[in-house]
Design a protein around this motif. Structure first.
Motif, PDB file in Angstrom:
ATOM      1  N   SER A  12       0.859  -1.187   0.000  1.00  0.00           N
ATOM      2  CA  SER A  12       0.000   0.000   0.000  1.00  0.00           C
ATOM      3  C   SER A  12       0.889   1.228   0.000  1.00  0.00           C
ATOM      4  O   SER A  12       1.977   1.216   0.580  1.00  0.00           O
ATOM      5  N   SER A  13       0.414   2.289  -0.638  1.00  0.00           N
ATOM      6  CA  SER A  13       1.175   3.531  -0.706  1.00  0.00           C
ATOM      7  C   SER A  13       0.320   4.704  -0.255  1.00  0.00           C
ATOM      8  O   SER A  13      -0.886   4.735  -0.501  1.00  0.00           O
ATOM      9  N   VAL A  25       8.552  15.877   6.110  1.00  0.00           N
ATOM     10  CA  VAL A  25       9.403  15.030   6.956  1.00  0.00           C
ATOM     11  C   VAL A  25       8.627  14.530   8.167  1.00  0.00           C
ATOM     12  O   VAL A  25       8.706  13.343   8.533  1.00  0.00           O
ATOM     13  N   ALA A  26       7.836  15.422   8.781  1.00  0.00           N
ATOM     14  CA  ALA A  26       7.060  15.031   9.956  1.00  0.00           C
ATOM     15  C   ALA A  26       6.000  13.988   9.606  1.00  0.00           C
ATOM     16  O   ALA A  26       5.809  13.002  10.329  1.00  0.00           O
ATOM     17  N   VAL A  30       5.723   9.878  10.862  1.00  0.00           N
ATOM     18  CA  VAL A  30       4.569   9.300  11.551  1.00  0.00           C
ATOM     19  C   VAL A  30       3.972   8.135  10.767  1.00  0.00           C
ATOM     20  O   VAL A  30       3.561   7.125  11.350  1.00  0.00           O
ATOM     21  N   LEU A  31       3.938   8.249   9.439  1.00  0.00           N
ATOM     22  CA  LEU A  31       3.221   7.276   8.611  1.00  0.00           C
ATOM     23  C   LEU A  31       4.117   6.241   7.942  1.00  0.00           C
ATOM     24  O   LEU A  31       3.615   5.271   7.376  1.00  0.00           O
ATOM     25  N   GLY A  32       5.412   6.434   8.010  1.00  0.00           N
ATOM     26  CA  GLY A  32       6.328   5.562   7.272  1.00  0.00           C
ATOM     27  C   GLY A  32       6.251   4.105   7.662  1.00  0.00           C
ATOM     28  O   GLY A  32       6.521   3.223   6.843  1.00  0.00           O
ATOM     29  N   LEU A 121      -3.646  10.763  13.713  1.00  0.00           N
ATOM     30  CA  LEU A 121      -3.330  10.711  12.291  1.00  0.00           C
ATOM     31  C   LEU A 121      -3.145   9.265  11.832  1.00  0.00           C
ATOM     32  O   LEU A 121      -3.707   8.846  10.810  1.00  0.00           O
ATOM     33  N   ARG A 122      -2.383   8.485  12.581  1.00  0.00           N
ATOM     34  CA  ARG A 122      -2.148   7.088  12.224  1.00  0.00           C
ATOM     35  C   ARG A 122      -3.455   6.293  12.225  1.00  0.00           C
ATOM     36  O   ARG A 122      -3.682   5.435  11.361  1.00  0.00           O
TER      37      ARG A 122
END
Length: 242
Positions: A12-13, A25-26, A30-32, A121-122
């Motif tokens: 998934s992207s 970057v922030a 968090v989502l990487g 957010l996650r």
């Protein structure tokens, strides 16, 4: 003509769009760990990225120079290839009351106010990732069942007819009285339907239920396609019994 987009059902992207490098970057930090993250610095760059590959969700900053977040979202929803991709808009603390109305008008799925809570957010992004993965899984299962039913060519699920007996020979069967016609040879029984039909019907029924319950773009249309396959399998099972 638009080049076909790359698709990878097993991955998934996420696309994040912001003109500020520190914000990108922030977001990536968090989502990487949830999925592969692709970054874009403008609305135009975001549209190009979406035409190159498939994304489960897109996060867009509202205030960007040139094409702002609302315009970017509207352009994404205006393309057939990308209109079903969910969009989350990121806004500043001083939110204009009109933002929500404008966003939902163009088809935005959700809003987040900066500075955002990383856990929130996650959580929001994970919902869209789960829906995307389930939809991809159901699409893959449907395609596998379709290939199963159409294997062998001809009508879906119907085996090829046995070849007819050779009628050109005039030689009477050995030991047969020439004064009366020989008894016709017994026709071979047609091949049985595959034992997997019942299993396929069960899998189709489960897939349809999941699709009906899923609140995701395109799930209803996919459920109708699965229902058609389910009915075809049922007809095949009925024909086999008769």
């Amino acid at each position: 003509m638009t080049a076909p987009r790359e698709t990878a059902p097993e991955t998934s992207s996420i696309l994040i769009v912001d003109d500020m490098e520190e914000n990108l970057v922030a977001l990536q930090a968090v989502l990487g760990s949830l999925a592969h993250v692709v970054r874009a610095r403008s609305g135009e760059e975001a549209l190009k990225a979406m035409l190159r590959q498939e994304f489960a969700v897109v996060l867009i900053d509202v205030l960007m120079p040139g094409m702002n977040g609302f315009e970017t979202a509207a352009n994404i929803k205006g393309l057939d290839q990308t209109r079903d991709v969910p969009i989350i808009l990121l806004t500043g603390a001083a939110v204009d009351p009109d933002y929500a109305y404008r966003g939902y008008t163009v088809g935005v799925a959700d809003f987040l106010i900066k500075p955002f809570d990383p856990w929130l957010l996650r959580t929001k992004v994970n919902v869209f990732l789960d829906l995307y993965r389930k939809n991809r899984q159901l699409i893959d299962q449907t395609e596998q069942l379709k290939r199963l039913l159409t294997a062998g060519g001809g009508h879906p699920g119907i085996p090829s007819a046995a070849p007819e007996a050779d009628r050109t020979s005039t030689e009477p069967p050995i030991g047969t009285d020439h004064t009366r016609p020989a008894e016709p040879a017994e026709h071979p029984a047609p091949p049985e339907q595959p034992d997997s039909l019942a299993e396929a019907a069960g899998r189709l029924a489960q897939a349809e239920i999941l699709l009906r319950d899923a609140d995701a773009p395109g799930s209803a249309d996919l459920a109708d396609r699965v229902l058609g396959l389910e009915q075809a399998v049922g007809q095949l099972m009925t024909d086999r019994e008769t």
